[in-house]
Scaffold this motif. Structure first.
Motif, PDB file in Angstrom:
ATOM      1  N   SER A 193       0.816  -1.219   0.000  1.00 14.65           N
ATOM      2  CA  SER A 193       0.000   0.000   0.000  1.00 14.65           C
ATOM      3  C   SER A 193       0.846   1.264   0.000  1.00 14.65           C
ATOM      4  N   ARG A 372      -7.379   2.299  -6.370  1.00 11.52           N
ATOM      5  CA  ARG A 372      -8.761   2.447  -5.906  1.00 11.52           C
ATOM      6  C   ARG A 372      -9.753   2.616  -7.052  1.00 11.52           C
ATOM      7  N   GLN A 408     -11.813  10.310  -3.297  1.00 11.84           N
ATOM      8  CA  GLN A 408     -12.660   9.113  -3.300  1.00 11.84           C
ATOM      9  C   GLN A 408     -13.985   9.403  -2.592  1.00 11.84           C
TER      10      GLN A 408
END
Length: 412
Positions: A193, A372, A408
């Motif tokens: 990540s 994402r 997001q």
């Protein structure tokens, strides 16, 4: 003797694994078993309390797993000796007691709620309440306790590879109140990540792998600009290699004089420990840096072979220095300056995490957006990311993550 009374006696007479009686679920279970011949109000209250505790632990459909795990993670004479590889030095009476305790725990795990209720002498007084009492499911024991033929060897092997007590249950710890305390909810960050900084991060990872393999390795200083992922790298390494016997103990800077107490606790364990000092810095007047120098090299309490020190700092030389520090009436000012700067040299490895340039920053943003699957064009993504960085005082991986989280949420 009925099954409930036998179970109550088995639990009360635990010896080597007696420590589990101080844990929440076994304590509530013991209370229920010992209420089997009490009045209906005492019995019903103990039943309800036990089921409530199981629900809190998410174990109302896996009681056997919960109880056997509690036994597995108990710290006692056998688990400590096994972790140190000296279990064969225990007297045969102690080993026999372990066998007896494990057999008792195995039997306790398999006692169904209906069996307990059937043996209750005042069941008729409960009336319809008896059929409505909540039932838990026993489920399966953990595999370390499931095999009756070689349970002792299986447990000893587990303790040799995973340590015992809290060191087997948890992976992250903090030194507080002169003791090692577990971190119940550690940062779940992973190496995958973390975007960018492949070279400095791989340097730290390779040093850690050498440490885990018993190859000579170095204490490590991760230094550089804020928000570049220094601390996250250390946490991600723990999450990646926890299963290989790696543990981390965070030690606040002001607790460094207690270093000998800490190493005494972990020196004999079969695990590898990173002692983590986060955001390390000293003022020139702060002479406690001498304590860290003694820890890194030369102190009476030597750093054990199963321990490395990883520290993060925003400064390469750790100690804050100004131009005025180079002036004054100290006849041996150069020696004083070298004394201050020598602390960083005690780390065998120094790894730089510097602020990214514009392209590196946008590469990180792009990688996070792709991960994402955000429905936004590259042109818009770059423009908005750059504006976000300018509003927040500069580019960094932390800024990139914050921007992606904002974007997001807005797109959702």
């Amino acid at each position: 003797m009925n099954a409930a009374k036998e179970a109550a006696l088995l639990m009360t007479s635990l010896s080597v694994y007696r420590g589990i009686l101080d844990r929440t679920v076994p304590k509530a279970y013991s209370r229920l078993l010992n209420a089997w011949d009490k009045d209906i109000f005492t019995f019903a209250e103990a039943w309800g309390h036990f089921f409530s505790v199981l629900c809190d632990r998410g174990a109302c459909d896996s009681f056997a797993k919960c109880l056997s795990e509690t036994a597995l993670f108990d710290e006692n004479a056998f688990s400590r000796a096994s972790a140190e590889g000296t279990e064969r030095q225990l007297p045969s009476s102690a080993i026999n007691a372990v066998r007896r305790d494990i057999a008792a725990i195995r039997k306790l795990c398999c006692l169904s709620p209906d069996t307990i209720l059937e043996n209750y002498p005042h069941r008729d007084e409960l009336g319809s309440i008896a059929s409505n009492l909540p039932r838990w499911q026993c489920g399966e024991l953990i595999h370390e306790l499931a095999d009756e033929t070689d349970t002792i060897d299986c447990l000893a092997e587990f303790y040799r590879h995973n340590g015992c007590g809290m060191f087997a249950r948890y992976k992250a710890f903090i030194w507080r109140d002169r003791d090692i305390q577990p971190v119940l909810h550690p940062d779940p960050v992973t190496l995958s990540s973390l975007k960018g900084y492949d070279l400095p991060r791989s340097t730290v990872v390779n040093n850690t792998l050498a440490f885990l393999r018993g190859i000579p390795s170095n204490n490590c200083l991760l230094y550089g600009d804020r928000g570049t992922g220094k601390s996250s790298t250390v946490k991600a390494i723990l999450n990646e290699y926890f299963s290989k016997g790696l543990r981390i103990v965070e030690m606040p800077k002001d607790k460094l004089p207690e270093f000998p107490l800490l190493v005494d606790r972990i020196a004999a364990l079969p695990l590898k420990f990173i002692l983590f000092i986060d955001d390390l810095s000293f003022s020139e007047e702060d002479k406690s840096y001498a304590q860290l120098k003694a820890v890194l090299e030369g102190g009476l309490a030597a750093r054990p072979a199963n321990t490395l020190i990883y520290a993060t700092s925003n400064r390469r030389h750790i100690i804050k220095e100004t131009f005025s520090d180079r002036e004054g009436d100290d006849m041996h000012r150069n020696d004083s300056i070298q004394e201050s700067l020598s602390l960083a040299d005690r780390f065998g490895m120094s790894v730089n995490f510097s602020k990214p340039d514009k392209q590196q920053y946008l590469d990180i943003v792009t990688s996070l957006a792709a991960e994402r699957r955000l429905p936004v064009s590259m042109e818009e993504l770059s423009s908005r990311a750059e504006r976000w960085a300018l509003q927040r005082g500069g580019r960094s991986p932390r800024t990139a993550q914050q921007f992606i989280a904002f974007l997001q949420a807005k797109l959702s």
